[in-house]
Design an enzyme around this catalytic site. Structure first.
Site, PDB file in Angstrom:
ATOM      1  N   ARG A   1       1.042  -1.219  -0.012  1.00 20.99           N
ATOM      2  CA  ARG A   1       0.134   0.031  -0.135  1.00 20.99           C
ATOM      3  C   ARG A   1       0.810   1.287  -0.007  1.00 20.99           C
ATOM      4  NH1 ARG A   1      -5.196  -0.726   3.794  1.00 20.99           N
ATOM      5  NH2 ARG A   1      -5.736   1.036   2.456  1.00 20.99           N
TER       6      ARG A   1
ATOM      7  N   ASP B   1     -15.554   2.652   1.761  1.00 25.63           N
ATOM      8  CA  ASP B   1     -15.558   1.337   2.451  1.00 25.63           C
ATOM      9  C   ASP B   1     -16.451   0.175   2.216  1.00 25.63           C
ATOM     10  OD1 ASP B   1     -12.947   1.778   3.349  1.00 25.63           O
ATOM     11  OD2 ASP B   1     -13.528   2.196   5.302  1.00 25.63           O
TER      12      ASP B   1
ATOM     13  N   LYS C   1      -6.774  -0.050  -1.743  1.00 29.28           N
ATOM     14  CA  LYS C   1      -7.419  -0.684  -0.480  1.00 29.28           C
ATOM     15  C   LYS C   1      -6.717  -1.946  -0.078  1.00 29.28           C
ATOM     16  CE  LYS C   1      -9.958   3.071   0.592  1.00 29.28           C
ATOM     17  NZ  LYS C   1      -9.582   3.719   1.587  1.00 29.28           N
TER      18      LYS C   1
HETATM   19  C1  S3P Z   1      -9.867   5.272   7.190  1.00 26.68           C
HETATM   20  C2  S3P Z   1      -9.861   6.170   6.117  1.00 26.68           C
HETATM   21  C3  S3P Z   1     -10.400   5.524   4.826  1.00 26.68           C
HETATM   22  C4  S3P Z   1     -10.991   4.171   5.021  1.00 26.68           C
HETATM   23  C5  S3P Z   1     -10.276   3.518   5.872  1.00 26.68           C
HETATM   24  C6  S3P Z   1     -10.243   3.963   7.392  1.00 26.68           C
HETATM   25  C7  S3P Z   1      -9.533   6.219   8.499  1.00 26.68           C
HETATM   26  O1  S3P Z   1      -8.945   5.487   4.207  1.00 26.68           O
HETATM   27  O2  S3P Z   1     -10.951   3.549   3.916  1.00 26.68           O
HETATM   28  O3  S3P Z   1     -10.930   2.071   6.314  1.00 26.68           O
HETATM   29  O4  S3P Z   1      -9.821   5.607   9.712  1.00 26.68           O
HETATM   30  O5  S3P Z   1      -9.129   7.112   8.597  1.00 26.68           O
HETATM   31  P1  S3P Z   1      -8.424   6.708   3.403  1.00 26.68           P
HETATM   32  O6  S3P Z   1      -8.397   7.805   4.363  1.00 26.68           O
HETATM   33  O7  S3P Z   1      -7.125   6.091   2.787  1.00 26.68           O
HETATM   34  O8  S3P Z   1      -9.156   6.984   2.162  1.00 26.68           O
END
Ligand code: S3P
Length: 429
Positions: free
Chosen positions: A123, A316, A343
């Site tokens: 990632r 998500d 993801k």
């Molecule tokens: C999250 C932000 C999201 C989400 C992840 C949890 C967080 O990711 O997809 O499951 O807790 O800040 P991104 O901020 O990279 O989009």
């Protein structure tokens, strides 16, 4: 990794479920409690593997954390008193742990090394490390910091005025957390608003955070004081049962304690747009994160188009929304969702390939997918790619297939929803 055969014989779903704690809020409660001075008490904590990884990392930094069921107590003498860890900080499958900790550790006074599982190793981390380096952070890692393992030498930081190239709460939060330890006022500009749990919770810990029309700012040098955090139920977990209730015959289920933070509630808007029989009754408690009781019944659904600024509000939930769309009349287009490719796995490819195996009419696009419905789904052997949300999508699909769906690795659901299969058992009739 263990295979699981799911043969539910097309049940109807009836009853009530209390949705487990929100993953994003649970992570932050431990992180902010560890940065803070004094005692922080958390109720409704999610005992998912990702959040347990966060606890494990902070214990290695010398923070005292007690877990008693879903109550967690964090006792910390503040970030200045953390110990330099003698072991590698292992963040497991958790992008939130990895990215937010980069922002926190960058402005500490200690050295640390962080790594995670095979998925974390793929990632992108430069999205966080680039702005942190502009603040003066000393971080090195594989491929010039793009991938774990990463080494962080805490140092003094300067504030930054940063315009976000992607909508990401993880990037925003990492910068804000580094900004707390930086000289000057840190500003983050978002063109599409991402989840705001960090902003809300920092205020609970006594930090002044300004939010104005997509611009978030905070003054460096502010300290956090231990407090009480009530974790709402995770709307991303509720989403699986909202879709299940809508697509299973003769069903009516009620989900309690669902977090309905407006930066997270895109799934409810989509269900309403598609014609689902859904009722949302907000709770009248005065918590930092609003909650509601949500009831859903078997629904006649219409296809829809999902794109633009709603995407960060349901990012998500796209795997389970894709399954929902296979049962809707007409075309559903999901666009502006390239973020899915980075993801836990490439969720465009994973969703399209696995739903096709079940008989769905679905095609991948550059930034999403197009689904034609309704199509009856049949059993198949599915891959989860070790991705909890792909696993749960397959399991919910199995509720409407006549024959069995097999998951190659069902244990991965424990990343965000350890009681998922028990919850299916509790509502299936
Ligand atoms: C999250 C932000 C999201 C989400 C992840 C949890 C967080 O990711 O997809 O499951 O807790 O800040 P991104 O901020 O990279 O989009």
């Amino acid at each position: 990794m263990s295979e699981k055969v799911l043969q539910y014989n097309q049940p109807s779903l009836q009853g009530t479920l209390a949705i487990p704690g929100d993953k994003s809020v649970s992570h932050r409660s431990v992180m902010f409690g560890a940065i803070a001075t004094g005692r922080t008490t958390v109720e409704g904590f999610l005992l998912g593997e990702d959040c347990l990884s966060t606890i494990d990392c902070f214990r290695k930094l010398g923070v005292a954390i007690e877990v008693n069921g879903t109550n967690v107590t964090i006792d910390s003498a503040g970030i200045e008193n953390w110990q330099e860890p003698t072991e590698v900080l292992y963040t497991g499958n958790s992008g939130t742990t990895t990215r937010l900790m980069l922002g926190i550790l960058a402005g500490s006074s200690i050295h640390s090394v962080m790594t995670g599982d095979a998925s974390i190793g793929k990632r992108p981390m430069r999205r966080v490390i680039d702005p942190l380096r502009q603040m003066g952070a000393q971080i090195t890692g594989r491929a010039n910091g793009q991938y774990t393992p990463l080494a962080i030498q805490g140092t003094t930081l300067q504030a930054i005025d940063y315009t976000m190239p992607v909508a990401s709460a993880q990037v925003k939060s990492a910068i804000l957390l580094a900004g707390l330890r930086a000289e000057g006022t840190t500003i983050v500009r978002e063109s599409e608003v991402s989840r705001d749990h960090t902003e809300r919770m920092l205020r609970q810990f006594g930090v002044q955070v300004e939010v104005d029309n997509g611009v978030v700012s905070l003054q460096g040098g502010q300290t956090l004081t231990g407090t009480h955090v009530a974790v709402p139920g995770d709307i991303s977990s509720a989403a699986f049962f909202l879709v299940a209730g809508a697509i299973c015959a003769n069903s009516r289920i009620t989900l309690e304690n669902v977090g309905i933070n407006p930066t997270r509630d895109g799934i409810i808007e989509v269900l309403q747009q598609m014609g689902a029989a859904i009722t949302v009754t907000p709770s009248d408690n005065e918590q930092a994160e609003p909650t509601a009781t949500v009831t859903i019944e078997t629904s006649t659904l219409q296809g829809t188009t999902i794109g633009g600024d709603i995407i960060p509000r349901l990012i998500d939930e796209i795997p389970i929304i894709a399954l929902l769309a296979t049962q809707a009349q007409g075309q559903t287009i999901i666009k502006d969702a390239e973020e899915l490719k980075v993801k836990e796995t490439d969720r465009i490819t994973a969703v399209v390939d696995e739903l096709k195996k079940l008989g769905a009419n679905i095609e991948a696009t550059e930034d999403g997918m197009v689904i034609e419905g309704p199509t009856p789904l049949h059993g198949a052997a599915l891959r989860t790619y070790g991705d909890h949300r792909i696993g749960m999508m397959g399991a919910i699909a199995s509720l409407i297939t006549a024959d069995a769906v097999t998951l190659d690795d069902a244990e991965c659901v424990a990343v965000s929803y350890p009681s998922f299969f028990e919850h299916i058992e509790a509502v299936k009739k």
